[in-house]
Scaffold this active site. Structure first.
Site, PDB file in Angstrom:
ATOM      1  CD  GLU A 162      63.244  36.429  70.932  1.00 29.34           C
ATOM      2  OE1 GLU A 162      62.379  35.818  71.589  1.00 29.34           O
ATOM      3  OE2 GLU A 162      63.602  36.074  69.807  1.00 29.34           O
ATOM      4  CE  LYS A 200      65.184  32.626  66.176  1.00 31.86           C
ATOM      5  NZ  LYS A 200      64.506  33.883  65.892  1.00 31.86           N
ATOM      6  CG  HIS A 257      53.377  34.432  63.289  1.00 25.95           C
ATOM      7  ND1 HIS A 257      52.896  33.745  64.374  1.00 25.95           N
ATOM      8  CD2 HIS A 257      54.676  34.713  63.576  1.00 25.95           C
ATOM      9  CE1 HIS A 257      53.855  33.603  65.270  1.00 25.95           C
ATOM     10  NE2 HIS A 257      54.945  34.173  64.820  1.00 25.95           N
ATOM     11  CG  ASP A 307      66.211  36.261  67.670  1.00 22.61           C
ATOM     12  OD1 ASP A 307      67.009  35.421  67.192  1.00 22.61           O
ATOM     13  OD2 ASP A 307      65.024  36.345  67.276  1.00 22.61           O
ATOM     14  CG  ASP A 355      60.893  38.428  69.627  1.00 26.59           C
ATOM     15  OD1 ASP A 355      61.631  39.437  69.625  1.00 26.59           O
ATOM     16  OD2 ASP A 355      61.044  37.476  68.838  1.00 26.59           O
ATOM     17  CE  LYS A 387      59.503  34.842  69.998  1.00 23.61           C
ATOM     18  NZ  LYS A 387      60.829  34.335  69.597  1.00 23.61           N
ATOM     19  CE  LYS A 398      57.563  37.048  66.959  1.00 20.74           C
ATOM     20  NZ  LYS A 398      59.025  37.062  67.118  1.00 20.74           N
ATOM     21  CD  GLU A 456      61.269  30.927  69.306  1.00 16.80           C
ATOM     22  OE1 GLU A 456      60.814  31.708  70.157  1.00 16.80           O
ATOM     23  OE2 GLU A 456      61.808  31.311  68.261  1.00 16.80           O
TER      24      GLU A 456
HETATM   25  C1  MUC Z   1      61.897  35.670  66.097  1.00 19.11           C
HETATM   26  O1  MUC Z   1      62.240  36.827  66.013  1.00 19.11           O
HETATM   27  O2  MUC Z   1      62.109  35.080  67.144  1.00 19.11           O
HETATM   28  C2  MUC Z   1      60.233  33.081  65.948  1.00 19.11           C
HETATM   29  C3  MUC Z   1      59.080  32.943  66.566  1.00 19.11           C
HETATM   30  C4  MUC Z   1      58.253  33.961  66.156  1.00 19.11           C
HETATM   31  O3  MUC Z   1      57.123  34.172  66.493  1.00 19.11           O
HETATM   32  O4  MUC Z   1      58.928  34.752  65.318  1.00 19.11           O
HETATM   33  C5  MUC Z   1      60.152  34.153  65.031  1.00 19.11           C
HETATM   34  C6  MUC Z   1      61.327  35.019  64.869  1.00 19.11           C
HETATM   35 MG    MG Z   2      63.074  36.887  68.015  1.00 15.13          MG
END
Ligand code: MUC
Ligand code: MG
Length: 376
Positions: free
Chosen positions: A226, A275, A24, A251, A200, A169, A171, A329
């Site tokens: 994000e 969170k 990840h 975030d 994000d 989502k 990254k 999520e």
């Molecule tokens: C974040 O920054 O949102 C949550 C889901 C993901 O893929 O990373 C985290 C942290």
């Molecule tokens: Mg995030």
């Protein structure tokens, strides 16, 4: 009486490193296992509650690491709570704040375990202790973060096929923007038209990069952007949000109530990711949600790849929010090779369901936890 029966007798913290199904990757870290602090709180009546504090790649996503959390729980937070009554949850939060500044994830893990123990004592689900659920299922979002476009397309289609997730989502920010955007374009082509896609960036871009690339994200059909720039760059963030046609979500920039008030007043985003690990527990998360709701900021149920223990803690809290426009999520249970509970959360009809039963409504699996617990 209840206050006597729920006196806190013992608090223990263990580090658990649970392997994930794939790498990840975020702008600032990459993980192949999720590290949690697994907290047990034993009450005078013999009931034990369980909670979990999650991190991403050590102290990289936020400042807390599992090692620091375990130490601060054992040396500062637990001693401040032993002998106090778990039923006075607000008072317990105050004791924790006196014993340690910030340390929000560690505090949220204890808070979660207390809600679990209290719910089990009273034979009610944890959400009842937080005002009661106004929803018991949540539209679920899955994060694509291997960095390999072909794998990500396959993974997304598989999630749709299983009926688990149909919103995604992606990254961004760990490769140069052009590479990131070509991954996104591949995904956009493969997914059904109109699919909700969140991007994000995890603070990786500058204002100049946002000016250049946010319109490209819009053209690629992204529904939500994000945390594109560094937390704390409030003025630049407000300019970006004002210029963007796609809503910007806060975030990492919002953890405390003061940060929520500052960022929302400065209009650095029109959506906020909530969170437990950022806000330091369920009550503070609800207060942050209230600050956002007062200014019309939409709410998104965030995660930090929690197992079904931490995910259940979030769902019980999210269930009580009057509005949660973006669903959640909470996908962590499905990214672990083995979940930490005997029966994981239910993902069905593209929704994740609030567990029934007293407390968090999930039972830790001692064998799996022993297997992945770090040996000191
Ligand atoms: C974040 O920054 O949102 C949550 C889901 C993901 O893929 O990373 C985290 C942290
Ligand atoms: Mg995030």
């Amino acid at each position: 009486d209840l206050c006597r029966a729920t006196i806190i007798r013992r608090i223990t913290a263990r580090i658990v490193d649970a392997p994930t199904t794939r790498k990840h990757k975020l702008s600032n870290t990459s993980v192949s296992h999720q590290s949690y602090v697994f907290v047990s709180v034993e009450l005078e009546n013999g009931v034990t509650g369980f909670g979990e504090g999650s991190t991403l790649g050590g102290p990289r996503w936020a400042e807390e690491s599992v090692e620091a959390m375990k130490a601060n729980i054992e040396v500062y937070l637990a001693p401040a709570l032993i002998g106090q009554s778990a039923c006075l949850t607000e008072a317990v939060s105050l004791y924790m704040d006196r014993a340690a500044k910030r340390n929000y994830t560690a505090k949220s893990a204890i808070d979660m375990a207390l809600l679990d123990a209290l719910g089990k004592t009273l034979n009610v689900p944890a959400h009842v202790l937080l005002g009661g659920a106004v929803r018991n299922a949540f539209d679920a979002i899955w994060a694509l973060a291997s960095g390999d476009a072909v794998q990500e397309v396959e993974e997304a289609l598989e999630m749709i096929r299983r009926g688990w997730f149909q919103r995604f989502k992606i990254k961004l920010g760990f490769a140069d923007p052009q590479t990131d955007l070509s991954r996104l374009a591949a995904l956009q082509t493969a997914l059904p038209a109109g699919t909700t896609l969140v991007a994000d960036v995890n603070q990786a871009w500058s204002e100049a990069e946002c000016t250049r690339y946010l319109p490209v994200l819009r053209d690629l059909g992204v529904s939500l952007i994000e945390q594109p720039i560094a937390a704390g760059q409030t003025a630049a963030s407000a300019r970006i949000a004002a210029r963007s046609d796609v809503p910007v979500m806060m975030d990492e920039s919002v953890s405390t109530l003061a940060e929520a008030a500052r960022e929302i007043t400065a209009a650095t985003g029109s959506v906020l990711s909530l969170k437990l690990c950022k806000h330091g527990g369920a009550h503070n998360l609800k207060r942050v949600a209230g600050i956002a709701a007062a200014q019309g900021v939409q709410l998104y149920g965030g995660c930090l790849l929690e197992s079904s223990i931490g995910a259940a803690g979030h769902l019980h809290t999210f269930a009580t929010l009057p509005r949660l426009e973006w669903g959640t999520e909470q996908f962590g249970p499905k990214i672990l090779i083995e979940d930490l509970v005997t029966e994981g959360l239910r993902y069905e009809d593209f929704q994740v369901h609030l567990p029934d039963g007293p407390g968090l409504g999930v039972s830790p699996n001692p064998e799996v936890i022993d297997k992945y617990a770090r040996k000191d």
